[in-house]
Motif scaffolding. Structure first.
Motif, PDB file in Angstrom:
ATOM      1  N   SER A  74     -40.485   5.957  -8.295  1.00 56.55           N
ATOM      2  CA  SER A  74     -39.940   7.230  -8.755  1.00 56.55           C
ATOM      3  C   SER A  74     -39.775   7.230 -10.264  1.00 56.55           C
ATOM      4  N   THR A  75     -39.815   8.429 -10.820  1.00 58.04           N
ATOM      5  CA  THR A  75     -39.510   8.612 -12.224  1.00 58.04           C
ATOM      6  C   THR A  75     -38.089   9.166 -12.340  1.00 58.04           C
ATOM      7  N   LEU A  76     -37.551   9.085 -13.524  1.00 58.23           N
ATOM      8  CA  LEU A  76     -36.152   9.444 -13.716  1.00 58.23           C
ATOM      9  C   LEU A  76     -35.899  10.932 -13.501  1.00 58.23           C
ATOM     10  N   GLU A 107     -37.282   3.818 -10.423  1.00 62.17           N
ATOM     11  CA  GLU A 107     -37.324   2.654  -9.542  1.00 62.17           C
ATOM     12  C   GLU A 107     -38.761   2.241  -9.283  1.00 62.17           C
ATOM     13  N   ALA A 108     -38.975   0.935  -9.349  1.00 62.97           N
ATOM     14  CA  ALA A 108     -40.251   0.341  -8.997  1.00 62.97           C
ATOM     15  C   ALA A 108     -39.972  -0.808  -8.029  1.00 62.97           C
ATOM     16  N   ILE A 152     -41.028  13.692  -8.879  1.00 62.33           N
ATOM     17  CA  ILE A 152     -40.483  12.390  -9.252  1.00 62.33           C
ATOM     18  C   ILE A 152     -40.982  11.258  -8.362  1.00 62.33           C
ATOM     19  N   PHE A 153     -41.675  11.590  -7.249  1.00 65.27           N
ATOM     20  CA  PHE A 153     -42.336  10.579  -6.430  1.00 65.27           C
ATOM     21  C   PHE A 153     -43.825  10.606  -6.768  1.00 65.27           C
ATOM     22  N   PRO A 154     -44.281   9.820  -7.724  1.00 64.31           N
ATOM     23  CA  PRO A 154     -45.699   9.853  -8.095  1.00 64.31           C
ATOM     24  C   PRO A 154     -46.573   9.389  -6.937  1.00 64.31           C
ATOM     25  N   THR A 155     -47.717  10.027  -6.774  1.00 60.94           N
ATOM     26  CA  THR A 155     -48.596   9.689  -5.657  1.00 60.94           C
ATOM     27  C   THR A 155     -49.655   8.662  -6.034  1.00 60.94           C
ATOM     28  N   ASP A 156     -49.632   8.185  -7.286  1.00 57.20           N
ATOM     29  CA  ASP A 156     -50.626   7.196  -7.704  1.00 57.20           C
ATOM     30  C   ASP A 156     -50.067   5.788  -7.793  1.00 57.20           C
TER      31      ASP A 156
END
Length: 328
Positions: A108-110, A211-212, A281-285
């Motif tokens: 996710s991104t911030l 988060e990663a 915010i949930f990147p698909t890549d």
């Protein structure tokens, strides 16, 4: 899904917390499960990860998760070999310690909401010399609040650490915290139950990893095939959520996830993931090497790390092997 060492606490406004009371997880090498350590409370926000883990288990890769009350504890668990995978963005830890851990999937991104009790504060300038509350030391919430100190020319008297957006929102509803930073679900809780007294402060121009997933380099190499399966299911789950956010509530019921969520929290699942999908915010890549530079530049602006130089190597922080394999 195995969740160990847990205690449940119901807070103001129906907030829900799941906190690990002691770190006694057996060494990951003692069985074939991939052990995940998450330094946060179990909440609506955790469901995407939990669903991807269940789907990974269906493909023959056993997984377990333990929730702790600190990202620092989760990181130490991964470094010490008691867990295989951690959740967070440990750039500062890697830079300062040189620990052999690498991130392998951007979850996710911030997207956070700095919030104040308007009966006490009205804007960023009012927080000069005041206490603010964030998730944990070294977290994205702390980085954002530190960055806002610089942007607005203020200095907090103290930063306190309270894991869990729902927990911080509960404290604001109780009146024990007047300035904090929360996620979308907790912000809606404050809007719904705060009587109009909570306001969001402006936060512009920030794009960084929230988060990663990360693991020890030895684990990532030795369990490469299993990690690839996990990443494949993360990619599939993230795409499903972006395509149809209502699927999260359906899959939560299908897999029996977080059965002790209060009804109010459960009712927020679909609205939360609809906002996730709308905001992207949930990147698909799963992330890209150039994200590492963006993240470090953001954290450097917040004073947490040294900025990357021209010869910056993303491989110091990320291992994209599983992600590349999952996409092929």
């Amino acid at each position: 899904m195995t969740i160990s060492r847990r205690t449940f606490t119901t807070l103001a406004g129906g907030a829900f917390a799941l906190v690990a009371t002691a770190f006694t997880l057996p060494a990951a090498a003692q069985d074939d499960s991939i052990h995940v350590a998450m330094g946060d409370v179990a909440s609506v926000e955790s469901l995407g990860l939990l669903i991807a883990m269940e789907r990974t288990k269906e493909r023959g890769v056993p997984m377990e998760i333990t929730f702790f009350n600190s990202e620092d504890v989760a990181t130490q668990a991964v470094v010490g070999g008691q867990a295989d995978v951690g959740v967070g963005a440990p750039y500062a830890f890697i830079q300062n310690s040189g620990a052999p851990i690498r991130m392998f999937y951007r979850m996710s991104t911030l997207l956070f909401f700095p919030v104040v009790n308007t009966e006490v504060y009205s804007g960023w300038e009012d927080l000069d010399g005041q206490e603010v509350t964030v998730h944990s030391r070294g977290s994205g919430t702390e980085a954002l609040m530190r960055l806002m100190e610089k942007v607005h020319g203020i200095e907090y008297s103290n930063i306190s650490y309270v894991p869990g957006s729902e927990v911080r929102a509960g404290a604001m509803l109780q009146g024990t915290v007047n300035a904090s930073i929360v996620d979308a679900a907790a912000f809606r809780l404050l809007q719904d139950q705060g009587g109009g007294k909570f306001a969001r402060l402006p936060l512009d121009g920030v794009n960084a990893t929230d988060e990663a997933l990360y693991g020890n380099t030895t684990f990532l190499e030795e369990r490469a095939d299993d990690v690839t399966v996990f990443v494949e299911e993360l990619l599939r789950t993230w795409q499903d959520i972006n395509d149809d956010p209502t699927i999260v509530a359906e899959l939560r019921d299908q897999y029996g996830l977080l059965p002790d969520l209060p009804e109010e929290a459960a009712a927020d699942i679909t609205p939360f993931y609809q906002e996730v999908a709308e905001s992207g915010i949930f990147p698909t890549d799963g992330g890209a090497p150039e994200d590492a530079r963006d993240d470090l530049e953001f954290l450097a602006a917040a004073g947490q790390v040294e900025a990357p130089g021209e010869d910056f190597d993303p491989g110091m922080y990320w291992d994209s092997t599983a992600l590349e394999a999952a996409k092929n």
